[in-house]
Design an enzyme around this catalytic site. Structure first.
Site, mmCIF file in Angstrom:
data_model
loop_
_atom_site.group_PDB
_atom_site.id
_atom_site.type_symbol
_atom_site.label_atom_id
_atom_site.label_comp_id
_atom_site.label_asym_id
_atom_site.label_seq_id
_atom_site.Cartn_x
_atom_site.Cartn_y
_atom_site.Cartn_z
ATOM 1 N N SER A 1 -2.609 -2.757 13.081
ATOM 2 C CA SER A 1 -2.267 -4.180 13.230
ATOM 3 C C SER A 1 -2.087 -4.886 11.892
ATOM 4 O O SER A 1 -2.238 -6.095 11.802
ATOM 5 C CB SER A 1 -3.362 -4.882 14.043
ATOM 6 O OG SER A 1 -4.600 -4.755 13.359
ATOM 7 N N GLU B 1 4.861 -9.681 -12.137
ATOM 8 C CA GLU B 1 3.828 -8.649 -12.233
ATOM 9 C C GLU B 1 4.353 -7.478 -13.046
ATOM 10 O O GLU B 1 5.557 -7.366 -13.292
ATOM 11 C CB GLU B 1 3.426 -8.183 -10.824
ATOM 12 C CG GLU B 1 2.656 -9.245 -10.067
ATOM 13 C CD GLU B 1 2.150 -8.778 -8.715
ATOM 14 O OE1 GLU B 1 2.716 -7.829 -8.154
ATOM 15 O OE2 GLU B 1 1.175 -9.386 -8.225
ATOM 16 N N HIS C 1 -5.595 1.372 -8.934
ATOM 17 C CA HIS C 1 -5.445 0.026 -9.492
ATOM 18 C C HIS C 1 -6.301 -0.045 -10.742
ATOM 19 O O HIS C 1 -7.469 0.343 -10.725
ATOM 20 C CB HIS C 1 -5.872 -1.050 -8.492
ATOM 21 C CG HIS C 1 -5.372 -2.402 -8.886
ATOM 22 N ND1 HIS C 1 -5.908 -3.102 -9.935
ATOM 23 C CD2 HIS C 1 -4.359 -3.150 -8.414
ATOM 24 C CE1 HIS C 1 -5.239 -4.235 -10.079
ATOM 25 N NE2 HIS C 1 -4.290 -4.286 -9.158
ATOM 26 N N ARG D 1 1.202 0.110 -13.753
ATOM 27 C CA ARG D 1 -0.193 0.369 -13.391
ATOM 28 C C ARG D 1 -0.731 1.708 -13.855
ATOM 29 O O ARG D 1 -1.873 1.802 -14.301
ATOM 30 C CB ARG D 1 -0.316 0.377 -11.867
ATOM 31 C CG ARG D 1 -0.360 -0.979 -11.319
ATOM 32 C CD ARG D 1 -0.682 -0.942 -9.872
ATOM 33 N NE ARG D 1 -0.668 -2.335 -9.453
ATOM 34 C CZ ARG D 1 -0.577 -2.735 -8.216
ATOM 35 N NH1 ARG D 1 -0.500 -1.857 -7.260
ATOM 36 N NH2 ARG D 1 -0.586 -4.009 -7.930
ATOM 37 N N HIS E 1 -6.099 2.909 -4.879
ATOM 38 C CA HIS E 1 -5.553 1.650 -4.379
ATOM 39 C C HIS E 1 -4.442 1.828 -3.344
ATOM 40 O O HIS E 1 -4.451 1.202 -2.300
ATOM 41 C CB HIS E 1 -5.020 0.880 -5.587
ATOM 42 C CG HIS E 1 -4.502 -0.481 -5.258
ATOM 43 N ND1 HIS E 1 -5.258 -1.402 -4.568
ATOM 44 C CD2 HIS E 1 -3.318 -1.083 -5.528
ATOM 45 C CE1 HIS E 1 -4.556 -2.522 -4.442
ATOM 46 N NE2 HIS E 1 -3.373 -2.344 -4.994
ATOM 47 N N ARG F 1 4.460 3.317 -7.114
ATOM 48 C CA ARG F 1 4.908 2.086 -6.454
ATOM 49 C C ARG F 1 4.998 0.941 -7.450
ATOM 50 O O ARG F 1 4.085 0.714 -8.244
ATOM 51 C CB ARG F 1 3.912 1.714 -5.360
ATOM 52 C CG ARG F 1 4.209 0.391 -4.705
ATOM 53 C CD ARG F 1 3.063 -0.028 -3.804
ATOM 54 N NE ARG F 1 1.877 -0.324 -4.573
ATOM 55 C CZ ARG F 1 1.116 -1.403 -4.379
ATOM 56 N NH1 ARG F 1 1.418 -2.283 -3.456
ATOM 57 N NH2 ARG F 1 0.035 -1.594 -5.095
ATOM 58 N N SER G 1 4.845 -3.128 -1.496
ATOM 59 C CA SER G 1 4.367 -2.480 -0.272
ATOM 60 C C SER G 1 4.351 -3.421 0.926
ATOM 61 O O SER G 1 4.701 -3.006 2.034
ATOM 62 C CB SER G 1 2.996 -1.851 -0.486
ATOM 63 O OG SER G 1 2.176 -2.714 -1.197
HETATM 64 C C1 LIG Z 1 -7.107 -5.275 -2.471
HETATM 65 C C2 LIG Z 1 -5.674 -5.001 -2.205
HETATM 66 C C3 LIG Z 1 -4.693 -5.794 -2.768
HETATM 67 C C4 LIG Z 1 -3.338 -5.547 -2.518
HETATM 68 N N1 LIG Z 1 -2.396 -6.389 -3.018
HETATM 69 C C5 LIG Z 1 -1.090 -6.205 -2.676
HETATM 70 C C6 LIG Z 1 -0.103 -7.131 -3.072
HETATM 71 O O1 LIG Z 1 -0.384 -8.130 -3.729
HETATM 72 N N2 LIG Z 1 1.195 -6.900 -2.698
HETATM 73 C C7 LIG Z 1 1.562 -5.809 -1.959
HETATM 74 O O2 LIG Z 1 2.740 -5.649 -1.656
HETATM 75 N N3 LIG Z 1 0.613 -4.914 -1.554
HETATM 76 C C8 LIG Z 1 -0.686 -5.090 -1.885
HETATM 77 N N4 LIG Z 1 -1.627 -4.199 -1.450
HETATM 78 C C9 LIG Z 1 -1.216 -3.076 -0.621
HETATM 79 C C10 LIG Z 1 -0.944 -3.569 0.804
HETATM 80 O O3 LIG Z 1 -1.942 -4.492 1.176
HETATM 81 C C11 LIG Z 1 -0.938 -2.429 1.794
HETATM 82 O O4 LIG Z 1 -0.135 -1.390 1.345
HETATM 83 C C12 LIG Z 1 -0.391 -2.915 3.129
HETATM 84 O O5 LIG Z 1 -1.094 -4.048 3.549
HETATM 85 C C13 LIG Z 1 -0.477 -1.832 4.166
HETATM 86 O O6 LIG Z 1 -0.088 -2.395 5.383
HETATM 87 P P1 LIG Z 1 -0.014 -1.509 6.681
HETATM 88 O O7 LIG Z 1 0.462 -2.398 7.760
HETATM 89 O O8 LIG Z 1 0.727 -0.271 6.410
HETATM 90 O O9 LIG Z 1 -1.543 -1.066 6.950
HETATM 91 P P2 LIG Z 1 -2.908 -1.875 7.013
HETATM 92 O O10 LIG Z 1 -2.763 -3.296 6.683
HETATM 93 O O11 LIG Z 1 -3.887 -1.083 6.234
HETATM 94 O O12 LIG Z 1 -3.310 -1.774 8.533
HETATM 95 C C14 LIG Z 1 -3.704 -0.541 9.088
HETATM 96 C C15 LIG Z 1 -4.071 -0.744 10.534
HETATM 97 O O13 LIG Z 1 -4.199 0.516 11.171
HETATM 98 C C16 LIG Z 1 -5.380 0.529 11.953
HETATM 99 N N5 LIG Z 1 -5.795 1.929 12.121
HETATM 100 C C17 LIG Z 1 -5.947 2.872 11.165
HETATM 101 N N6 LIG Z 1 -6.328 4.023 11.724
HETATM 102 C C18 LIG Z 1 -6.428 3.808 13.053
HETATM 103 C C19 LIG Z 1 -6.810 4.602 14.169
HETATM 104 N N7 LIG Z 1 -7.175 5.889 14.040
HETATM 105 N N8 LIG Z 1 -6.818 4.035 15.398
HETATM 106 C C20 LIG Z 1 -6.463 2.720 15.558
HETATM 107 N N9 LIG Z 1 -6.098 1.928 14.547
HETATM 108 C C21 LIG Z 1 -6.082 2.474 13.312
HETATM 109 C C22 LIG Z 1 -6.337 -0.337 11.165
HETATM 110 O O14 LIG Z 1 -7.420 -0.754 11.972
HETATM 111 C C23 LIG Z 1 -5.392 -1.469 10.766
HETATM 112 O O15 LIG Z 1 -5.234 -2.341 11.852
HETATM 113 C C24 LIG Z 1 -2.986 -4.441 -1.712
HETATM 114 C C25 LIG Z 1 -3.975 -3.627 -1.167
HETATM 115 C C26 LIG Z 1 -5.312 -3.909 -1.397
HETATM 116 C C27 LIG Z 1 -6.358 -3.028 -0.780
#
Ligand SMILES: Cc1cc2nc3c(=O)[nH]c(=O)nc-3n(C[C@H](O)[C@H](O)[C@H](O)COP(=O)(O)OP(=O)(O)OC[C@H]3O[C@@H](n4cnc5c(N)ncnc54)[C@H](O)[C@@H]3O)c2cc1C
Length: 538
Positions: free
Chosen positions: A16, A121, A245, A291, A352, A387, A392
């Site tokens: 989500s 950045e 990071h 980075r 990270h 990256r 991302s």
């Molecule tokens: C501290 C931090 C700062 C960041 N800053 C930036 C930024 O400034 N700009 C940028 O572009 N990116 C940034 N990133 C990276 C970026 O946040 C992530 O790459 C991105 O949010 C990933 O999104 P996603 O939708 O792929 O997964 P996520 O947002 O990680 O969501 C994963 C989802 O999958 C669910 N899930 C996982 N496994 C299962 C399972 N087995 N069963 C059911 N549900 C499951 C989780 O519960 C969650 O809901 C940052 C990351 C971090 C940690």
């Protein structure tokens, strides 16, 4: 633990975060959607993103320049067609977020050329990071959660963990081509395992920072999507490219708090504890170098001095500027006794972002029919060997649209497919409640420490071989334990971490060169002749 009813939807979206929630909202215009998340809907990696989202908004910026910066960061492995597709879809995807209610930080004065404040950045040659103060991810996640909860076509399954995908190769082998049918999902609160069947299944499970001892990622980042896809028969690639990071707050009270790159973008400098501005001797871009270069420089400074951290200093900027631009970082540091308007911040590098993942094409297709993957769990070709900052969230947003377009084009065919009636339910067999959970926490610790020490920022053949041997042993132990114990989230996660750890080591051992964020002491040079290609595991 019971076996629950079979649930049936048009679409099953696992995850989500920015990718899964954005996609679920789009798919809900076609049919019914189950949106599954391990924790509360809004508790994702996305929520912690600070810096912002990269996209082209200024007249003196261009898609060409954003593409070029991304290709340079990716060190020869980006797929240029994917980069161009993502970069040019960026502005529309951000406008859509604004339409969904995300409040980005407005420009400080009408003289600024764009209605929102854009920051810069490392690795970007222009100001193009749109942000919501220093908590962009939280603003995006909250708006998406609100929209998801208001959508009657979306059934939210929070605190549900997918154990494995259901695919025809395993469930009904007489199918001619491997096809996804849904997933086995454990409901933590009801202690039940459901078969959730769907016409289309979408992995948006995020990254796997939890593979390492120090990480900026929240607890849910355990690589479940990559491990599940691998077990289902999908290809994975480029897992050696884990981005560390450079600047995570070093504090026993707040180990995983990230100090955004935007601080360096606004002039923060890195110092050794003795006051040396060590980046001056490393790269002409100093603190604004990419980075990997900054992370390796800090790692080497820490190893050279024996000090546990280095310092990041922005206190030369006006206190009001710092408080307004970085309220979240200012408050968190203050809560552990550091006033960043007056003193430097102790920082260390931490795992990270994973550039690798499940191999997809430009539509998010995985090669298994009716299974798509997007977001950090995917390896789409956008990031290559490294990256570019803030690309991302952009990837999650734009691929949600690409996947949706693909599904919409297949919908007439997909909608007539009936998820099979006689899919075998999850077999509990003789499995019983594990008597000692300490086994799982011990294995978890060992995996994370092994990966940190041997498969970290700087690698060598010897370290990788050691990690390989240890991880194999751990994986065997887990597999033996796994089928005797009733599944629990902790057990599912540790098994997935071990699988992704093994796959990471495999990828790292195949790349006998240094490139992007993979650095080997034995092969310090880049070798285009033999290795200018993805590391694909089948
Ligand atoms: C501290 C931090 C700062 C960041 N800053 C930036 C930024 O400034 N700009 C940028 O572009 N990116 C940034 N990133 C990276 C970026 O946040 C992530 O790459 C991105 O949010 C990933 O999104 P996603 O939708 O792929 O997964 P996520 O947002 O990680 O969501 C994963 C989802 O999958 C669910 N899930 C996982 N496994 C299962 C399972 N087995 N069963 C059911 N549900 C499951 C989780 O519960 C969650 O809901 C940052 C990351 C971090 C940690």
């Amino acid at each position: 633990m019971d076996i629950g009813d079979d649930l049936q939807f048009d679409f099953l979206v696992i995850g989500s975060g920015v990718a899964g929630s954005t996609l679920a909202l789009k798919l809900a215009t076609l049919g019914t959607v189950a949106l599954v998340s391990k924790e509360a809907l809004g508790e994702t990696n996305t929520r912690y993103a600070q810096g912002g989202i990269a996209s082209v908004f200024l007249e003196d910026d261009s898609y060409e320049a954003h593409t070029r910066d991304t290709l340079i960061a990716g060190a020869g492995l980006c797929h240029e067609d994917v980069v161009r597709k993502v970069v040019s879809a960026g502005p529309a995807s951000i406008r859509a977020l604004i339409g969904q209610g995300v409040e980005f930080t407005p420009r400080a004065s009408p003289e600024e050329p764009f209605e929102y404040h854009l920051t810069r950045e490392g690795g970007h040659t222009a100001r193009r990071i749109i942000h919501s103060k220093d908590a962009t991810g939280a603003a995006v996640q909250e708006a998406l959660v609100e929209a998801v909860l208001a959508d009657k076509n979306i059934t939210v399954l929070e605190h549900h963990t997918c154990i494995d995908l259901i695919v025809t190769d395993k469930a009904c082998p007489d199918f001619s081509r491997n096809r996804a049918l849904g997933a086995y999902v454990i409901s933590e609160k009801e202690s039940r395992i459901h078969s959730v069947l769907a016409r289309g299944t979408f992995l948006a499970t995020g990254g796997h920072g939890k593979l390492y001892l120090y990480t900026t990622n929240p607890d849910s980042s355990t690589g479940d999507g990559v491990a599940m896809a691998w077990r289902a028969g999908a290809r994975v690639a480029n897992l050696e490219f884990m981005q560390f990071h450079p600047t995570c707050l070093y504090s026993p009270q707040a180990k995983t708090f990230l100090i955004s790159e935007a601080l360096r973008g606004e002039g923060a400098i890195l110092l050794s504890r003795s006051g040396d501005r060590f980046m001056e001797n490393v790269d002409p871009r100093r603190e604004l170098a990419p980075r990997d270069i900054v992370a390796r420089a800090i790692d080497s400074e820490i190893k050279r001095t024996g000090e546990p951290f280095v310092l990041l200093d922005i206190s030369h900027k006006p206190a009001d500027f710092i408080r307004t631009h970085f309220p979240n970082i200012h408050a968190t540091c203050l809560s552990v006794g550091i006033d960043i308007t007056r003193e430097p911040i102790p920082v260390v590098p931490a795992a990270h972002y994973s550039c690798g993942g499940v191999v997809t094409d430009t539509r998010g297709r995985t090669g298994i029919k009716a299974l798509w993957c997007l977001g950090e769990a995917a390896c789409t070709g956008l990031h290559g060997a490294n990256r570019l900052a803030s690309n991302s969230l952009l990837e999650g947003l734009t691929f949600a649209e690409f996947v949706f377009q693909d599904v919409a084009s297949l919908w007439n065919d997909l909608r007539t497919f009936e998820p099979i009636g006689n899919v075998p339910q999850w077999q509990i067999g003789k499995a019983c409640e594990p008597d000692e959970m300490v086994v799982v926490s011990q294995l978890w610790d060992e995996i994370r420490r092994t990966m940190w020490n041997y498969v970290g920022i700087v690698r060598s053949e010897k370290r990788l071989a050691r990690a390989d041997a240890r991880l194999r042993q751990i994986l065997d132990e887990i597999e033996n334990y796994y089928w005797d114990a009733l599944p629990s989230r902790a057990l599912i996660e540790v098994r997935n971490l071990a699988v992704v750890g093994m796959l990471t080591i495999k990828c790292a051992r195949l790349r006998k060169e240094s490139r992007g964020i993979h650095f080997s002491l034995d092969y310090p040079e880049t070798d285009d002749e033999h290795f200018k290609k993805d590391t694909v595991l089948t």
